[in-house]
Design a protein around this motif. Structure first.
Motif, PDB file in Angstrom:
ATOM      1  N   ARG A  98      56.710  29.185  28.290  1.00  0.00           N
ATOM      2  CA  ARG A  98      57.006  30.460  27.620  1.00  0.00           C
ATOM      3  C   ARG A  98      55.735  31.080  27.056  1.00  0.00           C
ATOM      4  O   ARG A  98      55.491  32.284  27.194  1.00  0.00           O
ATOM      5  CB  ARG A  98      58.031  30.240  26.509  1.00  0.00           C
ATOM      6  N   HIS A 102      53.486  34.681  28.238  1.00  0.00           N
ATOM      7  CA  HIS A 102      53.186  35.759  27.295  1.00  0.00           C
ATOM      8  C   HIS A 102      51.685  35.866  27.018  1.00  0.00           C
ATOM      9  O   HIS A 102      51.281  36.592  26.119  1.00  0.00           O
ATOM     10  CB  HIS A 102      53.965  35.561  25.998  1.00  0.00           C
ATOM     11  N   THR A 175      62.052  33.701  30.778  1.00  0.00           N
ATOM     12  CA  THR A 175      61.752  35.136  30.734  1.00  0.00           C
ATOM     13  C   THR A 175      62.102  35.719  32.101  1.00  0.00           C
ATOM     14  O   THR A 175      62.100  35.001  33.109  1.00  0.00           O
ATOM     15  CB  THR A 175      60.262  35.428  30.435  1.00  0.00           C
ATOM     16  N   ASN A 176      62.373  37.011  32.142  1.00  0.00           N
ATOM     17  CA  ASN A 176      62.694  37.655  33.414  1.00  0.00           C
ATOM     18  C   ASN A 176      61.531  37.598  34.391  1.00  0.00           C
ATOM     19  O   ASN A 176      61.718  37.628  35.607  1.00  0.00           O
ATOM     20  CB  ASN A 176      63.092  39.111  33.171  1.00  0.00           C
ATOM     21  N   ARG A 177      60.315  37.505  33.855  1.00  0.00           N
ATOM     22  CA  ARG A 177      59.137  37.457  34.716  1.00  0.00           C
ATOM     23  C   ARG A 177      59.124  36.196  35.581  1.00  0.00           C
ATOM     24  O   ARG A 177      58.624  36.218  36.703  1.00  0.00           O
ATOM     25  CB  ARG A 177      57.858  37.494  33.871  1.00  0.00           C
ATOM     26  N   ASP A 238      60.564  43.594  31.920  1.00  0.00           N
ATOM     27  CA  ASP A 238      60.856  43.489  30.499  1.00  0.00           C
ATOM     28  C   ASP A 238      60.224  44.684  29.805  1.00  0.00           C
ATOM     29  O   ASP A 238      59.529  45.487  30.436  1.00  0.00           O
ATOM     30  CB  ASP A 238      60.337  42.168  29.922  1.00  0.00           C
ATOM     31  N   ILE A 239      60.451  44.814  28.523  1.00  0.00           N
ATOM     32  CA  ILE A 239      59.969  46.007  27.833  1.00  0.00           C
ATOM     33  C   ILE A 239      58.444  46.066  27.798  1.00  0.00           C
ATOM     34  O   ILE A 239      57.854  47.147  27.905  1.00  0.00           O
ATOM     35  CB  ILE A 239      60.559  46.111  26.400  1.00  0.00           C
ATOM     36  N   ASP A 240      57.782  44.897  27.711  1.00  0.00           N
ATOM     37  CA  ASP A 240      56.318  44.898  27.749  1.00  0.00           C
ATOM     38  C   ASP A 240      55.819  45.408  29.101  1.00  0.00           C
ATOM     39  O   ASP A 240      54.882  46.208  29.169  1.00  0.00           O
ATOM     40  CB  ASP A 240      55.773  43.490  27.499  1.00  0.00           C
TER      41      ASP A 240
END
Length: 258
Positions: A98, A102, A175-177, A238-240
């Motif tokens: 995770r 990020h 995460t979606n990534r 994702d929003i990022d």
């Protein structure tokens, strides 16, 4: 296919076009295997050795320092509340994954199960430089896909200690990534060598290298985006990722395929 001599990886293939690259990729080269599956890594510049981001961050370049650094990361991330995700507690490896996704520097080397995804990242990084596409055959890896890893960090490190083995692990979709990028990690004990600091297999056919020229990057990027819909907007769902795709540095219509 043309061969070139690289400073780090020796003599490697240098395809002149997208068609030539993919013709080579689908050739069945390993007569001792029933599979063509590889984990694919990209680098924007062929002059870069294969190092994890964790290796690049630590000052003392040895295994003990890297392990101490990652243990500190796990402690700090746990204290900050990042070990809990969607109602459950993450294992040490899941938490490292995770953090890695990020932007945290760890020993985990990002690769993809999809050569198309790896090629995309090669093309968008340092577009003016000769890039590198690397594929490691799964016959030469310890580990597999689609299995959890609930072990403590120290147990994982005990397994890789004093071995010349490259390990792989597929993180869960935390995460979606992870899903969008077909993520898979490679890792090993830190061992300096002419290719970098991971224990990459050197048996014939085990590790494939391709030199990706600036012109091939440009051609491939257009095909990947328009034909396969592999582009930043899809790989970072994702929003990022949405905000980055719509930053001031991007063309106002860059999130559209046509």
């Amino acid at each position: 296919m043309k061969l070139i001599n690289s400073n780090i990886f020796g003599q490697i293939k240098n395809p002149k076009s997208f068609d030539e690259l993919f013709q080579s990729l689908i050739e069945y080269e390993n007569s001792n295997s029933n599979y063509q599956a590889r984990m694919w890594r990209r680098q924007g510049n062929i002059e870069w050795p294969i190092h994890s981001s964790g290796y690049r961050r630590i000052k003392q370049k040895d295994e003990s320092s890297l392990a101490d650094y990652e243990l500190r990361l796990l402690e700090q991330a746990t204290h900050s509340g990042y070990r809990f995700h969607e109602g459950r507690q993450l294992s040490d490896m899941e938490l490292l994954a995770r953090l890695q996704h990020h932007g945290t520097a760890t020993r985990l080397l990002d690769t993809s199960q999809s050569v198309l995804v790896a090629l995309y990242f090669c093309c968008v990084s340092n577009p003016e430089k000769m890039g590198l596409l690397m594929g490691v055959h799964t016959d030469h890896l310890a580990g597999c896909e689609s299995e959890p890893d609930a072990r403590k960090y120290e147990e994982v490190m005990d397994d890789i200690k004093d071995t010349d083995t490259l390990f792989t692990w597929e993180p869960p979709v935390i995460t979606n990534r992870v899903a969008a990028q077909h993520s898979q990690f490679l890792f090993s004990e830190l061992k300096e060598n002419s290719w970098g600091s991971l224990v990459l297999p050197r048996e014939e056919g085990a590790t494939k290298f391709y030199a990706i020229s600036p012109s091939l990057k440009e051609e491939s990027l257009e095909i990947l985006q328009e034909v396969f819909d592999i582009r930043q907007f899809r790989l970072f769902p994702d929003i990022d990722g949405f905000c980055q795709a719509n930053s001031y540095a991007k063309d106002e219509y860059s999130t559209y395929r046509w």
